[in-house]
Structures are given as structure tokens and as C-alpha cells.
Write a protein that holds these residues in place. Structure first.
Motif, PDB file in Angstrom:
ATOM      1  N   GLU A 170      42.155  38.168  51.239  1.00 50.20           N
ATOM      2  CA  GLU A 170      41.077  37.279  50.815  1.00 50.20           C
ATOM      3  C   GLU A 170      41.541  35.848  50.971  1.00 50.20           C
TER       4      GLU A 170
ATOM      5  N   MET B  74      38.053  39.344  53.227  1.00 46.34           N
ATOM      6  CA  MET B  74      37.007  38.582  52.540  1.00 46.34           C
ATOM      7  C   MET B  74      37.238  37.088  52.756  1.00 46.34           C
TER       8      MET B  74
ATOM      9  N   GLU C 284      32.427  39.486  54.255  1.00 45.66           N
ATOM     10  CA  GLU C 284      33.301  40.652  54.222  1.00 45.66           C
ATOM     11  C   GLU C 284      33.332  41.348  55.578  1.00 45.66           C
TER      12      GLU C 284
END
Length: 129
Positions: free
Chosen positions: A123, A41, A52
């Protein structure tokens, strides 16, 4: 007697990922440490892409896009900081975005989750400024 395959601990995966990244071997880190089912992400969507990315092929493709569109002048990494199945590190990257010939310093925090000795989630947090 049963034979078990040892899986890397979160600390071992974190240490190896940071080592490879410090050596500029980002693609090798992905190929050797990421799960086939990785979810990645971004803080913002790269041009023409989604925030994503799902699956190893998609994450490799995102890395290839980054390499073809950026010239990295230097990269410093702090960490890793490990907590259970997660770890975090910071990246400070002096980079030129080739399509615009724009040089800037990018700072980001990266958070990873490890399951079964492989990175299953990452992320990235950074300003989109």
C-alpha cells in the motif's frame, strides 16, 4: 530425512526489493518478489483505473502504465524498516508526467506484507495534491 525449501525472511525480501528499486529495476522486483495473488493499493486511482490492483498481471500492468506515462529523473529510497511480516520504506521521486509535461517531486511511504517469502500486499501513501 525431509527436504524443506527455504523461504526468504521479511528482512531478506525487504533488502532485495530496496536494492532492485535503487537500481531502477522496479519490474524485476515485482516479477521476482511478488506473490501471484498480490494485492496493491494506491492512495488514489490512476486515470481510468482502480485504487486496488489484484493479482500479479494487474500489478505488472499498473507498472507498465507508470513507466509509459512518467519519466523518472531520480529516485531515492530510505529503509527498509522491518517489523514481523511487514516492512516500510519511503520513496522520493523526481518525475515528469509525460501527458502534461508536468515535472514534480513525489514523496510516498510504501508498506509491504510478506508471507512465505513473497510480497502479498503493498500500500502506498502519498498526497494527491
Amino acid at each position: 530425512m525431509t527436504t524443506q525449501t527455504a523461504t526468504q525472511t521479511t528482512q531478506e525480501v525487504a533488502d532485495e526489493l530496496v536494492k532492485l528499486c535503487r537500481e531502477g529495476k522496479f519490474a524485476e522486483a515485482v516479477a521476482s518478489l511478488y506473490s501471484d495473488d498480490i494485492v496493491s493499493m494506491e492512495a488514489g486511482a490512476p486515470p481510468g483505473q482502480s485504487r486496488e490492483s489484484k493479482g500479479l498481471a494487474a500489478v505488472k500492468g499498473k507498472g507498465e502504465w507508470w513507466e509509459s506515462n512518467h519519466e523518472v529523473h531520480s529516485c531515492t529510497i530510505e529503509g527498509p524498516l522491518v517489523a514481523g511480516s511487514h516492512f516500510a520504506c519511503t520513496f522520493k521521486i523526481d518525475v515528469t508526467f509525460k501527458p502534461q509535461s508536468r515535472r514534480f517531486v513525489m514523496e510516498e511511504v510504501a508498506v509491504y506484507k510478506v508471507v512465505g517469502g513473497k510480497v502479498v500486499y503493498e500500500e502506498f501513501f502519498y498526497d494527491m495534491g
